[in-house]
Motif scaffolding. Sequence first.
Motif: not given
Lengths: 380, 359, 159
Positions: A25, A30-32, A135, B156, B237-238, B240, B323
Motif C-alpha cells: 500500500n 503519505h507525503p507524496s 516528490d 522494507y 522520505e517521499s 516507500l 533524486r
Amino acid sequence: MYRETEILKQPGVGDPDVFGDMVINIGPQHPSTHGVLHLVITLNGETIKKVEPHLGYIHRSIEKMCESLSFRQFIYVTSKMDYLSSHINNHGCCLCVEKGMQIEVPPRAQVIRVLMDELTRLASHQLWWGAGAMDIGALTPFFYAFREREMINDIMEETCGTRLTMNYMVPGGVMTDVHPNFQKRVHQFIDHFKKKIDEYDELLTGNVIFQHRMKGVGYLSKEDAISYGCTGPTARGSGVNCDIRKLFPYEVYNKLQFDEIIETGCDCFARYLVRMKEMRESLSIVEQLIDNIPEGDIQAKTKAVLKLPKGEYYSRVETARGEFGVYIVSEGGTTPYRIKFRSPGYSNLSALDHMARGGKIGDLVAIMAMIDLVIPDIDR
Amino acid sequence: MPSLENIANSIHQWLNNNFSGPWPMLIEFAIVGVCIISLFALLGLVLIMMERKVSAWMQLRLGPNRVGPVGMFQTAADTLKLIVKEGMTPDGADKFLFNVAPFIVMIIAMVIMAPLAFAKNLQIWDVNIGILFVAAVSSVSVIGVLMAGWASNNKYSLLGAMRSGAQIVSYELSAGFAILVIVILTGDLKISSIVEAQANGWWIFKGHLPVWIAFIIFMIAVTAETNRAPFDLAEAESELTAGFHTEYSGMKFALFFLAEYANIFVVSAIGATLFLGGWQPLHFGTDTGFNRVMDYIPSSIWFMGKTFFLIFVIMWFRWTFPRLRIDQLLNLEWKYLLPISMFNILLATLMAIMGWYFK
Amino acid sequence: MFLTRYISDVFKGIKSLLTGMKLTGWYALHHRKEKITQQYPDNKDTLVLPERFRGEVVMIHDENNEHACTGCTACELACPNATIKIVTKFDVQADGKKKKAIDKFVYHLELCTFCNLCIEACPTDAIKMAQTFEHSVTDRTDLTKILNFPGSKIREGIE
C-alpha cells in the motif's frame, strides 16, 4: 468497500503470482500523494504490475449537499473541491446558473473574472511545480514556488478577502469591486515573475537528473488519452486538442491572444513542458488584460432569490487540471434537483494504472506528480 | 601561539619523564580515544547545525534561531531528545545483530580517522599504507548497513538495505580509481608523504586534466557512498520506506545519524588531503609576501577550512538536485563513471611517466 | 558517432548541474536579503491585514453602543450551513406599539466557512468581517459567539 474490488477484478490480469509478487500500500497518509489517496500496488521486485487506487477517503457528499442549498449558496462548496483552482470552479458554477437564467454579465465583471482565473491558474501551476519537485527529491524549488505564490495570495487577500478558498463570484458578476491597489500589485507581480520563471527553468527543466527521471516515463498515447477521458495538460502532453478556452470560449477568451500548448512527447516530460509554457501564456493573458479593465457594473441585477427554469444545463471551464463541468438538473424550484460535477482529476487518475505499468516506484511518484492530482477534487 | 604539534610533543615528553614501562603508551591511547570521541560528538553538533542552516539559506528562510544565540544549541536539544526516547526493538528481530549494527558503523567511522593528518605532524597513526587503509576499512561499513536491514525483520528495511549496499559497493570502485590517480602522481601511499608532495602546490593545480577529472569523479562517488542526495534513494522520505534504519529509534538511531555525518567529514577530509593539499597553505609561486601571510595561518585551520568547504559542496548537492532512481544510479556508475575513471588512470600514468605536470 | 555523443552528454549534463548549483549557491550567499519568512509571534504588533480579510463576522457598534441590525434574518437565510441564528424579541416602544427587535445574534464560529454571503445579504450593513485570525480556543463552547453587545440597541431611523 473492498467487496467491489473483488467483483470487478478480472481473474488472471495483474493478480499476484504464487510467489515473487508483493502487494503493498502507498497508504492514505503519505507525503507524496497530494491528499488522501490509497494505492494498492502489485510489485514484482521493483517493477509495477498493477496499480489500483482506492478512493473515498475524503468523500464529503458535496453533490448531495448541494441539493439542499439554493443557487446562490452552492457555489462556495466547489472552491473546497479543487482548492487550488477555486476561482475557476466558482466561475464554472456561475456560468451554469447564468446560462439557465439567461443573465448577461457586464464586461467589467467578465474581465475581472478572467483575470482572477488566470492568476489562479498561475498559482496552481506554481504549487504543482514546487510540490512535484519535492516528490522527485529536489527540496528547494518548493520554497521558490511558494515565494511567488505568496504574491498572488496577497493580491487575492486584498481583493477577495481570502487566500485559498475564495468565494468571490456570484451569478451575474463578482461580489465586490477590485481593490484600488489591484493593478499596481499585479504589475509588480508580473515584473517579478518574468525573471523568476527563467530561474525555474535553470533549476529544474534543464537539469540532467530531472530529465532522466521524466523522459520516457508514463507513456500515454493520444488514443489512450482520449479513451480514458483525460483533459488538461495530461492530455495536451499527448497531443490532444482539448483547451476549453479555445474550443468553447467563454467570457472574453475569444478576444485574447494566447496559444494552446500542445506537446507530442506523450511522457511526463511533455506534460511538464506543457505546464511550464502554460504559466507563460497565463502571464501574457494577465498582461493583456490588466491595463484594459472596462468601466461599468460589477454585477448584473438579479432577483434576490434565484429560480432556474425546469431543465438541464451544463457548462464547462478549463481549470488548471483539465475540464471542470457543472451539470444542473432543475425542477423549477429554488434548489437544484441534482447537481453533478465532472471533475478533471477523476478521469486523469483513471489513466494512472495504464501509465505506471512496467515502471518502477520512482516512476509512479513522478507520474502522480505530473498528472497534478488533488484528491478532494476526485472524491468530492 | 603554541601549535598543536608542540602540545602533543610536550605531553609526550611529560608522560615519558614521569611514568615508565607501558604506561605512557597506554595513557596516550586513552587520551587519543577521548579526543576522537569528543571530536565525534563535536562534529555531530556542528555538522547537523551546518546542514540545517545551509539548507535554510538556500530555501530562503532562516535555520533554527530560537535555541541559543543563533540557534547554536539546537543540536544539543535534539540530542537530548533522542537520548531520552524509548529505544524499541521489533518483535521478531535478531537481537544481537540489531543492537550491534549501529556500533559497527560508528566504529568504522572512528577508525578511518586514524591515518588522517589534521595539522602539521598531528596524525594518530602514520601507517605506510595510509590511503589504502582508509579505502579498505570504509568497505567494512557495508556490513553494518546490511546487518541493520536484515535484523529489522521488515521487508522494507531489507529492500532499502540491499539497495544501499549495492550502491556503496559500486561507487567504491570509482572512488578508488580517483584516489589511485593521486597515488600514481605521488608515488607513495603514506598520507604524510602525499601531503609533503604538495608543499609546492596543491595537486589540483599541479596535475591538471587527470586530477580535475579525478576530483569530479571523487566528489560524485563519495556523495553516493555516504548515501547523500541525490543518491539517497535508500532513505528517501517521499518514496516507500525510510531505508535500513526504519526500525531504529532513540540512541541507536542517533548513532546511525551521527555516523552518517562523521562519514561525510571523513570523506571530505580525504578529498582535502589528496586534492587540496591537506594542511598545506596556499602559495602563489614566488610571491613571498603573500606566502608569508598564508604561512602565518596555522595548518589546522587550513585543513579544517578545506574540509568544511568540501562538506559545504556536498550539502549544496543535496539541496539542489532531484533524486536518482536506483537503476539510473547504477547506470551512472557502471556506464559513465567507471569507464571515465579507467581512461583517467591511463592518462594519469602516461602523465606521471612522461613528467607532463607542474613539478 | 557514439564517442562524441557520449562525451557531449557528459559535458551537457555537468553544465546543467552547475547551472542549478549556481542558482542555489547565489541564494545561499545572499540569504540575508532574500529570505521570505517572518518571525511570526514576535511581529504581531506590526502585522497589518487587508481590510477585506475574512476573519470572523462581527456586528458594527458605534460609540453609543448602537448597531444597525433590524432582525430581518436575511443573513440567516443566506447562510449555507446554519451558522447564524437570530433570536428576536418584541420591544415595547414609547407609543405603546410593539416592534420586533433583535435579542441575540448567535454566531457559530465553528461552523462558519467565511463565504461572505451573509455580509452580502444584509440590507443595512450591520455586520462585517473582522481581521482576526487567531481563533484557537480550548473549549468548544467559546466558539459560539453572541454578536450584539449587551445593552446595545438599534440606531434610530434604520428600517
